[in-house]
Design a protein around this motif. Sequence first.
Motif, PDB file in Angstrom:
ATOM      1  N   LEU A 290     -14.811  14.744  89.599  1.00  0.00           N
ATOM      2  CA  LEU A 290     -13.687  14.643  88.620  1.00  0.00           C
ATOM      3  C   LEU A 290     -13.949  13.734  87.712  1.00  0.00           C
ATOM      4  N   ALA A 291     -14.666  12.830  87.766  1.00  0.00           N
ATOM      5  CA  ALA A 291     -15.310  12.043  86.780  1.00  0.00           C
ATOM      6  C   ALA A 291     -16.509  13.158  86.286  1.00  0.00           C
ATOM      7  N   ASP A 292     -16.964  13.637  86.923  1.00  0.00           N
ATOM      8  CA  ASP A 292     -17.871  14.770  85.388  1.00  0.00           C
ATOM      9  C   ASP A 292     -17.643  15.376  85.096  1.00  0.00           C
ATOM     10  N   PHE A 293     -16.010  16.774  85.622  1.00  0.00           N
ATOM     11  CA  PHE A 293     -15.303  17.598  84.906  1.00  0.00           C
ATOM     12  C   PHE A 293     -14.523  17.294  83.213  1.00  0.00           C
ATOM     13  N   ALA A 294     -13.978  15.544  83.820  1.00  0.00           N
ATOM     14  CA  ALA A 294     -13.182  14.927  82.935  1.00  0.00           C
ATOM     15  C   ALA A 294     -14.233  14.357  81.787  1.00  0.00           C
ATOM     16  N   SER A 295     -14.784  14.172  81.686  1.00  0.00           N
ATOM     17  CA  SER A 295     -15.969  13.129  80.798  1.00  0.00           C
ATOM     18  C   SER A 295     -16.743  14.877  79.592  1.00  0.00           C
TER      19      SER A 295
ATOM     20  N   ARG B 219      -9.799  20.435  99.245  1.00  0.00           N
ATOM     21  CA  ARG B 219     -11.708  20.306  99.033  1.00  0.00           C
ATOM     22  C   ARG B 219     -11.257  21.183  98.134  1.00  0.00           C
ATOM     23  N   THR B 220     -10.333  21.774  97.057  1.00  0.00           N
ATOM     24  CA  THR B 220     -10.552  22.614  96.221  1.00  0.00           C
ATOM     25  C   THR B 220     -10.419  21.823  94.981  1.00  0.00           C
ATOM     26  N   LEU B 221     -11.224  21.866  93.845  1.00  0.00           N
ATOM     27  CA  LEU B 221     -11.042  21.386  92.753  1.00  0.00           C
ATOM     28  C   LEU B 221     -11.394  22.729  91.516  1.00  0.00           C
ATOM     29  N   PRO B 222     -10.381  22.563  90.291  1.00  0.00           N
ATOM     30  CA  PRO B 222     -10.148  23.486  89.621  1.00  0.00           C
ATOM     31  C   PRO B 222     -11.630  24.033  89.045  1.00  0.00           C
ATOM     32  N   MET B 223     -12.035  24.389  88.729  1.00  0.00           N
ATOM     33  CA  MET B 223     -13.360  24.897  87.630  1.00  0.00           C
ATOM     34  C   MET B 223     -13.839  24.594  85.690  1.00  0.00           C
ATOM     35  N   PRO B 224     -14.193  24.106  85.814  1.00  0.00           N
ATOM     36  CA  PRO B 224     -14.200  24.472  83.625  1.00  0.00           C
ATOM     37  C   PRO B 224     -15.295  25.350  83.386  1.00  0.00           C
ATOM     38  N   LEU B 225     -15.293  25.849  82.440  1.00  0.00           N
ATOM     39  CA  LEU B 225     -16.164  26.940  82.378  1.00  0.00           C
ATOM     40  C   LEU B 225     -17.531  26.548  82.166  1.00  0.00           C
ATOM     41  N   VAL B 226     -18.265  26.704  83.207  1.00  0.00           N
ATOM     42  CA  VAL B 226     -19.626  26.411  83.202  1.00  0.00           C
ATOM     43  C   VAL B 226     -20.752  27.451  83.260  1.00  0.00           C
ATOM     44  N   ALA B 227     -21.945  27.535  82.908  1.00  0.00           N
ATOM     45  CA  ALA B 227     -22.932  28.453  82.231  1.00  0.00           C
ATOM     46  C   ALA B 227     -23.857  28.065  83.841  1.00  0.00           C
ATOM     47  N   ALA B 228     -23.338  29.574  84.387  1.00  0.00           N
ATOM     48  CA  ALA B 228     -23.863  30.232  86.265  1.00  0.00           C
ATOM     49  C   ALA B 228     -24.522  31.081  86.126  1.00  0.00           C
ATOM     50  N   SER B 229     -24.222  32.079  86.128  1.00  0.00           N
ATOM     51  CA  SER B 229     -25.430  32.736  86.659  1.00  0.00           C
ATOM     52  C   SER B 229     -25.177  34.418  85.792  1.00  0.00           C
ATOM     53  N   GLU B 230     -25.650  34.887  84.622  1.00  0.00           N
ATOM     54  CA  GLU B 230     -25.560  35.676  83.703  1.00  0.00           C
ATOM     55  C   GLU B 230     -25.797  36.845  84.516  1.00  0.00           C
TER      56      GLU B 230
ATOM     57  N   TRP C 244     -19.550  32.181  93.591  1.00  0.00           N
ATOM     58  CA  TRP C 244     -18.784  30.573  94.388  1.00  0.00           C
ATOM     59  C   TRP C 244     -19.345  29.211  94.079  1.00  0.00           C
ATOM     60  N   PHE C 245     -18.455  28.463  93.617  1.00  0.00           N
ATOM     61  CA  PHE C 245     -19.199  26.740  93.662  1.00  0.00           C
ATOM     62  C   PHE C 245     -18.335  26.288  95.047  1.00  0.00           C
ATOM     63  N   TRP C 246     -19.520  25.627  95.691  1.00  0.00           N
ATOM     64  CA  TRP C 246     -18.908  24.750  96.703  1.00  0.00           C
ATOM     65  C   TRP C 246     -19.210  23.917  97.240  1.00  0.00           C
ATOM     66  N   GLY C 247     -19.331  23.133  95.782  1.00  0.00           N
ATOM     67  CA  GLY C 247     -19.120  21.916  95.808  1.00  0.00           C
ATOM     68  C   GLY C 247     -21.148  20.766  95.607  1.00  0.00           C
ATOM     69  N   GLY C 248     -20.456  19.952  95.861  1.00  0.00           N
ATOM     70  CA  GLY C 248     -22.148  19.182  96.762  1.00  0.00           C
ATOM     71  C   GLY C 248     -22.146  17.950  96.328  1.00  0.00           C
ATOM     72  N   ARG C 249     -21.205  16.838  95.717  1.00  0.00           N
ATOM     73  CA  ARG C 249     -20.978  16.314  95.370  1.00  0.00           C
ATOM     74  C   ARG C 249     -19.814  15.100  95.217  1.00  0.00           C
ATOM     75  N   ASP C 250     -19.569  14.179  95.736  1.00  0.00           N
ATOM     76  CA  ASP C 250     -17.797  13.650  96.566  1.00  0.00           C
ATOM     77  C   ASP C 250     -17.090  13.743  95.220  1.00  0.00           C
ATOM     78  N   ARG C 251     -16.207  14.511  95.853  1.00  0.00           N
ATOM     79  CA  ARG C 251     -14.522  14.482  95.064  1.00  0.00           C
ATOM     80  C   ARG C 251     -14.857  14.023  93.931  1.00  0.00           C
ATOM     81  N   GLU C 252     -14.695  11.883  93.956  1.00  0.00           N
ATOM     82  CA  GLU C 252     -14.359  11.492  92.527  1.00  0.00           C
ATOM     83  C   GLU C 252     -15.638  11.739  91.760  1.00  0.00           C
ATOM     84  N   THR C 253     -16.827  11.598  91.896  1.00  0.00           N
ATOM     85  CA  THR C 253     -17.344  12.201  91.110  1.00  0.00           C
ATOM     86  C   THR C 253     -17.758  13.183  90.635  1.00  0.00           C
TER      87      THR C 253
END
Length: 88
Positions: free
Chosen positions: A45-50, A7-18, A34-43
């Motif tokens: 991971l695919a979004d992070f990879a792309s 249930r944990t994933l490394p987060m890429p750099l994202v525009a969050a809260s300034e 914190w980011f605690w998800g909202g999408r299924d793991r496979e989606t």
Amino acid sequence: MALGPQRTLPMPLVAASEDVGIFGEAADVPAVFWFWGGRDRETALADFASGNVDSLPSNHSPHFAPVVEPTRTTGIQTLTLAARTWLT
């Protein structure tokens, strides 16, 4: 790790809260964003990879529709763990 690797994933750099860091500094207390998800793991991971992370609907978007589970359970568990850790 309290949640486990499933249930944990490394987060890429994202525009969050300034400004979230300013609140902790102003009150002289630790702050966390914190980011605690909202999408299924496979989606996710695919979004992070792309590299598609910043164009996805966020919690302020009318198109944001999180997967109820495990989002709800993970949120409750992380908030409970934080409260028990910091409010001893």
